[in-house]
Design a protein around this motif. Structure first.
Motif, PDB file in Angstrom:
ATOM      1  N   MET A   1     -64.339   0.230 -55.936  1.00 24.23           N
ATOM      2  CA  MET A   1     -63.857   1.574 -55.662  1.00 24.23           C
ATOM      3  C   MET A   1     -64.559   2.076 -54.398  1.00 24.23           C
ATOM      4  SD  MET A   1     -63.724   4.883 -58.137  1.00 24.23           S
ATOM      5  CE  MET A   1     -65.356   5.575 -58.191  1.00 24.23           C
TER       6      MET A   1
ATOM      7  N   GLU B   1     -63.968   4.686 -52.839  1.00 20.41           N
ATOM      8  CA  GLU B   1     -64.061   6.138 -52.838  1.00 20.41           C
ATOM      9  C   GLU B   1     -65.480   6.612 -53.149  1.00 20.41           C
ATOM     10  OE1 GLU B   1     -61.474   4.505 -53.979  1.00 20.41           O
ATOM     11  OE2 GLU B   1     -59.718   5.444 -53.069  1.00 20.41           O
ATOM     12  N   LEU B   2     -66.236   5.833 -53.900  1.00 17.84           N
ATOM     13  CA  LEU B   2     -67.617   6.199 -54.191  1.00 17.84           C
ATOM     14  C   LEU B   2     -68.429   6.259 -52.895  1.00 17.84           C
ATOM     15  CD1 LEU B   2     -69.815   6.857 -56.256  1.00 17.84           C
ATOM     16  CD2 LEU B   2     -70.208   4.400 -56.496  1.00 17.84           C
TER      17      LEU B   2
ATOM     18  N   THR C   1     -67.165   9.188 -50.795  1.00 15.57           N
ATOM     19  CA  THR C   1     -67.648  10.463 -51.332  1.00 15.57           C
ATOM     20  C   THR C   1     -69.117  10.655 -51.007  1.00 15.57           C
ATOM     21  OG1 THR C   1     -66.030  10.280 -53.116  1.00 15.57           O
ATOM     22  CG2 THR C   1     -67.804  11.891 -53.408  1.00 15.57           C
TER      23      THR C   1
ATOM     24  N   GLU D   1     -58.187  11.688 -56.568  1.00 14.66           N
ATOM     25  CA  GLU D   1     -58.736  11.824 -57.919  1.00 14.66           C
ATOM     26  C   GLU D   1     -60.049  11.054 -58.066  1.00 14.66           C
ATOM     27  OE1 GLU D   1     -55.585  10.910 -57.258  1.00 14.66           O
ATOM     28  OE2 GLU D   1     -54.451  12.659 -57.947  1.00 14.66           O
ATOM     29  N   ALA D   2     -60.159   9.923 -57.393  1.00 13.37           N
ATOM     30  CA  ALA D   2     -61.397   9.138 -57.444  1.00 13.37           C
ATOM     31  C   ALA D   2     -62.516   9.856 -56.702  1.00 13.37           C
ATOM     32  CB  ALA D   2     -61.174   7.742 -56.874  1.00 13.37           C
TER      33      ALA D   2
ATOM     34  N   PHE E   1     -63.699  12.542 -59.011  1.00 13.05           N
ATOM     35  CA  PHE E   1     -64.488  11.939 -60.082  1.00 13.05           C
ATOM     36  C   PHE E   1     -65.906  11.613 -59.606  1.00 13.05           C
ATOM     37  CE2 PHE E   1     -65.905   8.220 -62.521  1.00 13.05           C
ATOM     38  CZ  PHE E   1     -65.832   8.735 -63.806  1.00 13.05           C
ATOM     39  N   ALA E   2     -66.019  11.084 -58.389  1.00 11.90           N
ATOM     40  CA  ALA E   2     -67.324  10.656 -57.861  1.00 11.90           C
ATOM     41  C   ALA E   2     -68.162  11.809 -57.319  1.00 11.90           C
ATOM     42  CB  ALA E   2     -67.108   9.618 -56.755  1.00 11.90           C
TER      43      ALA E   2
END
Length: 113
Positions: free
Chosen positions: A1, A3-4, A7, A42-43, A46-47
């Motif tokens: 992922m 996106e982590l 982010t 959305e990821a 979440f992160a």
């Protein structure tokens, strides 16, 4: 992922700018994410809580400004919405859409104390 990592970078950039302005806390962070950017909003949401722990952004509200994909056909000149999967012009069926919007990934605004 990925996106982590994205982010985490967003939080680092926002915190650096907030500190440069003398802020002691970030109340909200507005991020623009385009539908064609390859980033799943959305990821990121979440992160965000985990990435903002023990930073000036801890407890801040994350606001995501979602930007739809838009393209202009090189064949007929029409502009229309596009997605990640279909790059055919809905007007003439040519596979000649040039992306004009939707690849954004940027910090728009910080609300700080």
């Amino acid at each position: 992922m990925h996106e982590l990592g994205i982010t985490r970078n967003i939080v680092e950039i926002a915190e650096r700018h907030a500190r440069e302005q003398g802020a002691t806390r970030v109340n909200s962070l507005t991020v623009q994410i385009g539908a064609l950017s390859g980033v799943i909003a959305e990821a990121v949401e979440f992160a965000f809580e985990a990435c903002s722990q023990e930073t000036l952004l801890q407890g801040a509200r994350l606001i995501i400004d979602a930007v739809p994909g838009r393209g202009r056909c090189r064949a007929c000149g029409a502009e229309s919405e596009i997605d990640r999967f279909t790059y055919a012009c809905p007007h003439c069926d040519a596979l000649a859409l040039e992306t004009v919007q939707g690849q954004e990934l940027r910090i728009l605004e910080l609300e700080v104390d």
